[in-house]
Scaffold this motif. Structure first.
Motif, PDB file in Angstrom:
ATOM      1  N   HIS A  33     -41.147  34.281 -70.625  1.00 47.91           N
ATOM      2  CA  HIS A  33     -40.344  35.208 -71.426  1.00 47.91           C
ATOM      3  C   HIS A  33     -40.252  36.551 -70.693  1.00 47.91           C
ATOM      4  CE1 HIS A  33     -39.257  37.909 -74.779  1.00 47.91           C
ATOM      5  NE2 HIS A  33     -38.596  36.840 -75.218  1.00 47.91           N
ATOM      6  N   SER A  37     -32.241  37.320 -82.691  1.00 48.21           N
ATOM      7  CA  SER A  37     -31.715  38.680 -82.849  1.00 48.21           C
ATOM      8  C   SER A  37     -30.253  38.736 -82.398  1.00 48.21           C
ATOM      9  CB  SER A  37     -32.573  39.690 -82.093  1.00 48.21           C
ATOM     10  OG  SER A  37     -32.730  39.305 -80.758  1.00 48.21           O
ATOM     11  N   GLU A  69     -34.934  44.990 -83.715  1.00 53.63           N
ATOM     12  CA  GLU A  69     -36.200  45.032 -84.462  1.00 53.63           C
ATOM     13  C   GLU A  69     -36.675  46.473 -84.630  1.00 53.63           C
ATOM     14  OE1 GLU A  69     -39.046  42.537 -82.472  1.00 53.63           O
ATOM     15  OE2 GLU A  69     -37.835  40.754 -82.746  1.00 53.63           O
ATOM     16  N   THR A 126     -32.587  40.914 -76.808  1.00 51.69           N
ATOM     17  CA  THR A 126     -33.163  40.864 -75.454  1.00 51.69           C
ATOM     18  C   THR A 126     -32.086  40.437 -74.443  1.00 51.69           C
ATOM     19  OG1 THR A 126     -35.193  40.158 -76.531  1.00 51.69           O
ATOM     20  CG2 THR A 126     -35.102  39.890 -74.151  1.00 51.69           C
ATOM     21  N   ASN A 180     -38.778  34.173 -84.795  1.00 47.21           N
ATOM     22  CA  ASN A 180     -40.188  34.607 -84.728  1.00 47.21           C
ATOM     23  C   ASN A 180     -40.906  34.218 -86.015  1.00 47.21           C
ATOM     24  OD1 ASN A 180     -38.648  36.162 -82.852  1.00 47.21           O
ATOM     25  ND2 ASN A 180     -40.368  37.572 -82.636  1.00 47.21           N
ATOM     26  N   HIS A 233     -41.748  47.196 -81.583  1.00 49.03           N
ATOM     27  CA  HIS A 233     -40.470  47.909 -81.761  1.00 49.03           C
ATOM     28  C   HIS A 233     -40.552  49.021 -82.810  1.00 49.03           C
ATOM     29  CE1 HIS A 233     -39.135  44.392 -79.461  1.00 49.03           C
ATOM     30  NE2 HIS A 233     -38.265  45.256 -78.966  1.00 49.03           N
ATOM     31  N   TYR A 241     -40.938  39.396 -71.551  1.00 53.48           N
ATOM     32  CA  TYR A 241     -42.013  40.360 -71.799  1.00 53.48           C
ATOM     33  C   TYR A 241     -43.313  40.001 -71.071  1.00 53.48           C
ATOM     34  CZ  TYR A 241     -39.209  41.632 -76.014  1.00 53.48           C
ATOM     35  OH  TYR A 241     -38.234  42.007 -76.901  1.00 53.48           O
ATOM     36  N   ASP A 275     -34.869  34.835 -72.590  1.00 55.23           N
ATOM     37  CA  ASP A 275     -35.308  35.113 -73.959  1.00 55.23           C
ATOM     38  C   ASP A 275     -35.781  33.798 -74.567  1.00 55.23           C
ATOM     39  OD1 ASP A 275     -33.115  33.748 -75.004  1.00 55.23           O
ATOM     40  OD2 ASP A 275     -31.966  35.551 -75.397  1.00 55.23           O
ATOM     41  N   SER A 276     -36.312  33.880 -75.789  1.00 59.74           N
ATOM     42  CA  SER A 276     -37.048  32.725 -76.306  1.00 59.74           C
ATOM     43  C   SER A 276     -36.149  31.502 -76.483  1.00 59.74           C
ATOM     44  CB  SER A 276     -37.746  33.096 -77.612  1.00 59.74           C
ATOM     45  OG  SER A 276     -36.817  33.427 -78.604  1.00 59.74           O
TER      46      SER A 276
HETATM   47  P1  13P Z   1     -36.233  36.995 -78.029  1.00 63.48           P
HETATM   48  O1  13P Z   1     -35.223  38.074 -78.067  1.00 63.48           O
HETATM   49  O2  13P Z   1     -36.499  36.434 -76.698  1.00 63.48           O
HETATM   50  O3  13P Z   1     -35.988  35.909 -79.057  1.00 63.48           O
HETATM   51  O4  13P Z   1     -37.633  37.670 -78.345  1.00 63.48           O
HETATM   52  C1  13P Z   1     -38.052  37.773 -79.604  1.00 63.48           C
HETATM   53  C2  13P Z   1     -39.015  38.852 -79.615  1.00 63.48           C
HETATM   54  O5  13P Z   1     -40.181  38.599 -79.664  1.00 63.48           O
HETATM   55  C3  13P Z   1     -38.501  40.195 -79.632  1.00 63.48           C
HETATM   56  O6  13P Z   1     -39.521  41.080 -79.757  1.00 63.48           O
END
Ligand code: 13P
Ligand code: SF4
Length: 342
Positions: A20, A136, A231, A246, A117, A206, A22, A36-37
């Protein structure tokens, strides 16, 4: 590092390593894909790999497991890495809320929407009731889809994402009620009137961005464009120039002209990577002390090494396993989302 390199080479295309945005750089360096996820889960299911190693947090590996092909197995290098936002809704408090709301609402009129999430059990609860997942980037489209089908929506667990999306839909404040699972209300009348019921949950990362951060960055960098994740608090989103998931943040920076300046309100590892990827643009963190996601930070290269070495030696750790009675309705909620907003 040498053991990791050897295990990775020995496993070849049997293993797919996903990271991911992050994740730490030391982990990202080994990934076949960074994304992203949802993007990563969809990519995993398209690949022929036997083993998917998802460097991320629990709900992401569960999503990959739900969408995986038969025979594919998904691993999280640090199984205890959860998402603090996803932890804020559990099946028992969701069932209790649904029951209590049933005192003032016809629950057949309520369409549940689960942010990606969430744990698989929460997605399953939603899927069993004709509900749907969202990310998101798809929240607005999914909420429109939901309201076209039922007069009311229960959205969980991120109330900031819910409020920010409600604003895009033009839903007035009096049509929104917030359900606090830690302190269920004595007076249910606001819920009886509401079109949109939001579960009071939030991402601690966030939530760290404040309207003062936007004011300061504009003072210090005149002309900067402020781009924040949905978020973030609605007060922050209202002050920003743009809001984006993201994936959108990454795309927006790719499209931005050389010389432009950006302040980004999201997880700091992604912001730092964007700054390095775009040396021709100014990319700044929105906050003075920009936040790292604590659970995303748990995974280190040594965790990945331990897992890949075990796989290369023919040991197969447990992996993400979901009972079929959970997996089936949870998958239904995810697939509804993919059909509406893939
Ligand atoms: P994604 O945008 O990759 O779904 O991430 C979710 C997330 O944890 C955002 O903080
Ligand atoms: Fe969860 Fe927030 Fe971390 Fe994303 S940044 S994984 S929502 S705690």
């Amino acid at each position: 590092m040498e053991e990791l390199r050897r295990a990775r080479a020995a496993l070849g295309s049997d293993v797919l390593v996903l990271a991911h945005h992050y994740q730490r750089d030391e982990v990202v360096a080994w990934a076949d894909h960074v994304g992203d996820s949802l993007e990563l889960s969809v990519q995993a299911a398209r690949s022929a790999a036997r083993w998917i190693v998802f460097c991320g947090v629990g709900f992401m590996a569960e999503t990959a497991a739900l969408l995986a092909r038969p025979g594919q197995k998904v691993f999280l290098p640090r199984p205890e890495a959860g998402c603090p936002l996803a932890e804020q809704v559990d099946p028992a408090s969701l069932r209790a809320a649904w029951q209590t709301l049933g005192r003032v609402l016809d629950m057949d009129e309520v369409l549940p929407v689960a942010y990606i999430n969430t744990h698989a059990e929460v997605k399953a609860f939603v899927g069993e009731r004709g509900g749907i997942c969202c990310t998101s980037s798809s929240a607005e489209r999914i909420l429109r889809w939901a309201f076209a089908r039922r007069p009311r929506v229960l959205f969980l667990p991120d109330h900031n994402l819910g409020l920010n999306t409600a604003r895009l839909l033009g839903l007035p404040q009096e049509e929104i009620a917030i359900w606090d699972p830690r302190c269920p209300p004595a007076d249910l009348s606001p819920f009886a009137r509401a079109q949109l019921i939001l579960w009071r949950g939030a991402c601690p990362v966030h939530m760290r961005f404040l309207p003062e951060d936007v004011a300061r960055i504009r003072r210090e960098h005149p002309g900067v464009r402020v781009l924040v994740h949905p978020e973030c608090r609605p007060e922050v989103v209202a002050q920003a120039d743009e809001v984006g998931s993201t994936a959108r943040i990454v795309r927006r920076l790719q499209e931005a002209p050389a010389g432009s300046a950006w302040a980004i309100g999201t997880e700091q590892r992604l912001v730092a990577r964007l700054a390095r990827a775009h040396p021709d643009k100014t990319v700044l963190p929105l906050a003075d002390y920009p936040p790292f996601c604590p659970t995303m930070s748990l995974t280190r290269a040594r965790d990945l090494a331990r897992l890949l070495v075990a796989l290369a030696q023919g040991q197969e750790p447990e992996g993400v396993r979901l009972p079929e009675e959970v997996a089936e309705p949870a998958r239904a909620a995810l697939q509804r989302m993919l059909a509406v907003a893939a």
